[in-house]
Enzyme design. Structure first.
Site, PDB file in Angstrom:
ATOM      1  CB  CYS A 143      16.298  -4.678 -25.106  1.00  0.00           C
ATOM      2  SG  CYS A 143      16.950  -4.382 -26.973  1.00  0.00           S
TER       3      CYS A 143
ATOM      4  CE  LYS B 297      19.124 -21.545 -23.642  1.00  0.00           C
ATOM      5  NZ  LYS B 297      17.752 -21.288 -24.379  1.00  0.00           N
TER       6      LYS B 297
HETATM    7  P1  NAD Z   1      15.737 -14.394 -20.368  1.00  0.00           P
HETATM    8  O1  NAD Z   1      17.020 -13.901 -19.656  1.00  0.00           O
HETATM    9  O2  NAD Z   1      14.663 -15.229 -19.438  1.00  0.00           O
HETATM   10  O3  NAD Z   1      16.292 -15.429 -21.515  1.00  0.00           O
HETATM   11  C1  NAD Z   1      17.202 -15.092 -22.401  1.00  0.00           C
HETATM   12  C2  NAD Z   1      17.742 -16.448 -22.877  1.00  0.00           C
HETATM   13  O4  NAD Z   1      18.728 -16.745 -21.781  1.00  0.00           O
HETATM   14  C3  NAD Z   1      17.102 -17.575 -23.237  1.00  0.00           C
HETATM   15  O5  NAD Z   1      17.517 -18.305 -24.199  1.00  0.00           O
HETATM   16  C4  NAD Z   1      16.917 -18.479 -22.020  1.00  0.00           C
HETATM   17  O6  NAD Z   1      16.640 -19.821 -22.540  1.00  0.00           O
HETATM   18  C5  NAD Z   1      18.414 -18.318 -21.326  1.00  0.00           C
HETATM   19  N1  NAD Z   1      18.406 -18.434 -19.771  1.00  0.00           N
HETATM   20  C6  NAD Z   1      17.605 -18.415 -19.050  1.00  0.00           C
HETATM   21  N2  NAD Z   1      18.000 -18.651 -17.824  1.00  0.00           N
HETATM   22  C7  NAD Z   1      19.402 -18.861 -18.077  1.00  0.00           C
HETATM   23  C8  NAD Z   1      20.389 -19.378 -17.292  1.00  0.00           C
HETATM   24  N3  NAD Z   1      20.147 -19.874 -15.833  1.00  0.00           N
HETATM   25  N4  NAD Z   1      21.604 -19.674 -17.714  1.00  0.00           N
HETATM   26  C9  NAD Z   1      21.880 -19.487 -19.028  1.00  0.00           C
HETATM   27  N5  NAD Z   1      20.943 -19.263 -19.747  1.00  0.00           N
HETATM   28  C10 NAD Z   1      19.626 -18.878 -19.682  1.00  0.00           C
HETATM   29  O7  NAD Z   1      15.044 -13.158 -21.117  1.00  0.00           O
HETATM   30  P2  NAD Z   1      13.758 -13.449 -22.140  1.00  0.00           P
HETATM   31  O8  NAD Z   1      12.559 -13.258 -21.034  1.00  0.00           O
HETATM   32  O9  NAD Z   1      13.837 -14.195 -23.095  1.00  0.00           O
HETATM   33  O10 NAD Z   1      13.946 -11.996 -22.966  1.00  0.00           O
HETATM   34  C11 NAD Z   1      13.630 -10.761 -22.414  1.00  0.00           C
HETATM   35  C12 NAD Z   1      14.841  -9.886 -21.707  1.00  0.00           C
HETATM   36  O11 NAD Z   1      15.576  -9.712 -22.781  1.00  0.00           O
HETATM   37  C13 NAD Z   1      14.377  -8.457 -21.467  1.00  0.00           C
HETATM   38  O12 NAD Z   1      14.831  -8.145 -20.220  1.00  0.00           O
HETATM   39  C14 NAD Z   1      14.732  -7.755 -22.612  1.00  0.00           C
HETATM   40  O13 NAD Z   1      14.986  -6.345 -22.262  1.00  0.00           O
HETATM   41  C15 NAD Z   1      16.097  -8.543 -22.972  1.00  0.00           C
HETATM   42  N6  NAD Z   1      16.622  -8.098 -24.174  1.00  0.00           N
HETATM   43  C16 NAD Z   1      17.942  -7.290 -24.330  1.00  0.00           C
HETATM   44  C17 NAD Z   1      18.041  -7.099 -25.533  1.00  0.00           C
HETATM   45  C18 NAD Z   1      19.443  -6.131 -25.800  1.00  0.00           C
HETATM   46  O14 NAD Z   1      20.217  -6.343 -26.938  1.00  0.00           O
HETATM   47  N7  NAD Z   1      19.828  -5.191 -24.773  1.00  0.00           N
HETATM   48  C19 NAD Z   1      17.716  -7.654 -26.714  1.00  0.00           C
HETATM   49  C20 NAD Z   1      16.507  -8.392 -26.572  1.00  0.00           C
HETATM   50  C21 NAD Z   1      16.014  -8.572 -25.164  1.00  0.00           C
END
Ligand code: NAD
Ligand code: MN
Length: 488
Positions: free
Chosen positions: A293, A184
């Site tokens: 991140c 997803k």
């Molecule tokens: P997010 O957690 O809101 O969303 C990430 C994904 O999870 C999206 O596809 C979203 O639709 C999905 N999601 C949201 N709620 C969910 C739920 N309840 N159950 C299952 N899936 C769900 O994060 P974001 O705002 O899209 O991304 C930013 C965050 O991601 C930041 O904290 C960043 O640091 C982190 N990030 C980490 C890495 C890494 O490799 N460590 C890489 C990129 C981003």
């Protein structure tokens, strides 16, 4: 303006080899953050679509076409995908830039990284071997061996900040391990993942091995996490959602790997190479408009050079061209959405209210698109919101230090532990400080750089487990042991 209609993937979800709409025909508008224009509408999938996709993934997992494929043949498929990505790198990068906003040059680097990850995983395919234990049980009458077996159907959930590369990491690793999957993408940036799903099919991967379900986190994402047919959730995103996934996984003890957020420190000693440090430290926070991140979002600068470094980083910040990612001179694109712009501006306001001082930037651009000037804060306190929380925007706090023990303590004083940066020309000190960082990766005299052969992951609340490398592949497998009595 480029004709985008040539670049868009077929817009249904990819389930098996079919393009499908959501059962209830609901859609999500996908936006170009540089001007707010809607590029496409993708299906808003939910539990019904996830269920169909998991059924397809299971059927393929159990099919002879997939389960009996020689690793070397899986390897060839992954090689072919890598080649196809490279052949269409320009159009993939352009699509990524439309959808996410990032500068084209950065999108190209992410696409190249995705292709390289498939190449690395093509090699990893053939190296998943077990062991034998000749003396086990009674010293000779058993042939005892382990096999490394695919974990099953994987549910992968990825964010919007590096949409193509994140999808590529997840798909390449799952396929290398012999798994099948449901992926997803983020509801904000689904386009390049849909295109990658097409490439996977065109390369000859059996239908149903990779299914792409578009939808929101609380619907499609949650349905993946809750589905009893999924053996592992591979998640990249926020710590908040990561924690809720761990909680949900307890129901059936799904395997979980998490790549979460960070508040990575960048420690600059007075003897650092002053020519290199300011541009590198600036890009480690401002690259991808701070939406990384591993962004180096806290600068700890030795007090003797504090003013000089703050001035140099601010000068770089001012010089970075902010604009539409398709303009050739753009270095920083927009942030992902209006909500993200408002949230980041909220952090900047809070930083000022709590007593911090903005030395450069601090403003959002009015008009179309979601642009924020790269920002440097000084005079913040250790417990200020901007010092502690992941802003995920182009905002850095600069903090002076005098003693090594003190800067190490401050650098580690965060619930996160993803990246850290150490700048000094004393190589012994560089490694000593690096070894004291509570973080998954440390870069010495360098901004961030990753390689598919090298493990990547976070400690503390930045994650669980590692991606890429041999360790990353092993996280998509189980170890099965067979004890065979051979007579004494
Ligand atoms: P997010 O957690 O809101 O969303 C990430 C994904 O999870 C999206 O596809 C979203 O639709 C999905 N999601 C949201 N709620 C969910 C739920 N309840 N159950 C299952 N899936 C769900 O994060 P974001 O705002 O899209 O991304 C930013 C965050 O991601 C930041 O904290 C960043 O640091 C982190 N990030 C980490 C890495 C890494 O490799 N460590 C890489 C990129 C981003
Ligand atoms: Mn978008």
């Amino acid at each position: 303006m480029t004709d985008l209609s040539l670049k868009l993937p077929g817009l249904g979800m990819l389930i098996g080899e079919s393009r499908v709409d959501a059962q209830d025909r609901a859609t999500i508008a996908v936006e170009d953050p540089s001007d707010g224009v809607v590029l496409a509408n993708v299906p808003s999938g939910g539990a019904a679509e996830v269920d169909r996709a998991v059924a397809k993934a299971h059927a393929t997992l159990e099919s002879r076409a997939w389960s009996r494929m020689r690793p070397i043949d899986r390897s060839k498929l992954l090689e072919r995908i890598a080649q196809m990505i490279e052949d269409q790198a320009d159009s993939l990068a352009l699509l990524e830039t439309f959808d996410n906003g990032m500068p084209l040059a950065l999108a190209k680097a992410f696409v190249a990284n995705g292709a390289e990850t498939f190449r690395y995983m093509a090699g990893a395919c053939t190296r998943l071997t077990g062991k034998t234990y000749p003396g086990a049980i009674d010293g000779g009458s058993y042939h005892t061996y382990t096999q490394v077996v695919p974990i099953g159907v994987v549910g992968s959930i990825v964010p919007w900040n590096g949409p193509f590369a994140m999808a590529a990491w997840k798909i390449a690793t799952a396929l290398a391990a012999g798994c099948t999957m449901v992926l997803k993408p983020s509801e904000m940036t689904p386009l390049t993942a849909l295109r990658l799903g097409e490439i996977v099919l065109e390369a000859g991967v059996p239908a149903g091995a990779v299914n792409i379900v578009t939808g929101y986190g609380h619907t499609a994402g949650q349905a993946i996490v809750d589905h009893p047919g999924i053996s592992k959730v591979a998640f990249t995103g926020s710590a908040r959602v990561g924690k809720s996934i761990v909680q949900s996984s307890a129901r059936d003890l799904k395997r979980v790997t998490l790549e979460l957020g960070g508040k990575s420190p960048c420690i600059i000693f007075a003897d650092a190479d002053m020519e290199r440090v300011a541009p590198a430290a600036a890009m480690s926070i401002y690259g991808n408009s701070g939406q990384a991140c591993i962004a180096g979002s806290r600068l700890y600068i030795e007090h003797k050079v504090f003013d000089k470094v703050v001035e140099a980083v601010s000068a770089v910040a001012k010089s970075l061209k902010v604009g539409c990612g398709r303009a050739p001179d753009t270095v920083l694109g927009p942030v992902i959405s209006k909500a993200a712009r408002d949230r980041i501006m909220g952090f900047i306001d809070k930083g000022i209210t709590e007593g911090g001082k903005v030395v450069t930037g601090g403003t959002a651009r009015s008009g179309k698109g979601y642009f924020i000037e790269p920002t440097v804060f000084v005079d913040t306190k250790p417990n200020d919101t901007v010092t502690r929380e992941e802003i995920f925007g182009p905002v850095v706090v600069a903090i002076p230090f005098k003693e090594i023990d003190d800067v190490v303590r401050q650098a580690n004083d965060t619930p996160y532990g993803l990246g850290a940066y150490v700048w000094t020309s004393d190589i012994g000190r560089a490694h000593r400080v690096a070894h004291r960082m509570q973080s998954g990766s440390v870069w010495i005299n360098s901004g961030y750089a990753l390689d598919p052969a090298v493990p990547f992951g976070g400690v503390k609340q930045s994650g669980l487990g590692y991606e890429l490398s041999e360790e990353g592949v092993r996280a998509y497998t189980e170890t099965r042991t067979t004890y065979s009595y051979i007579g004494s």
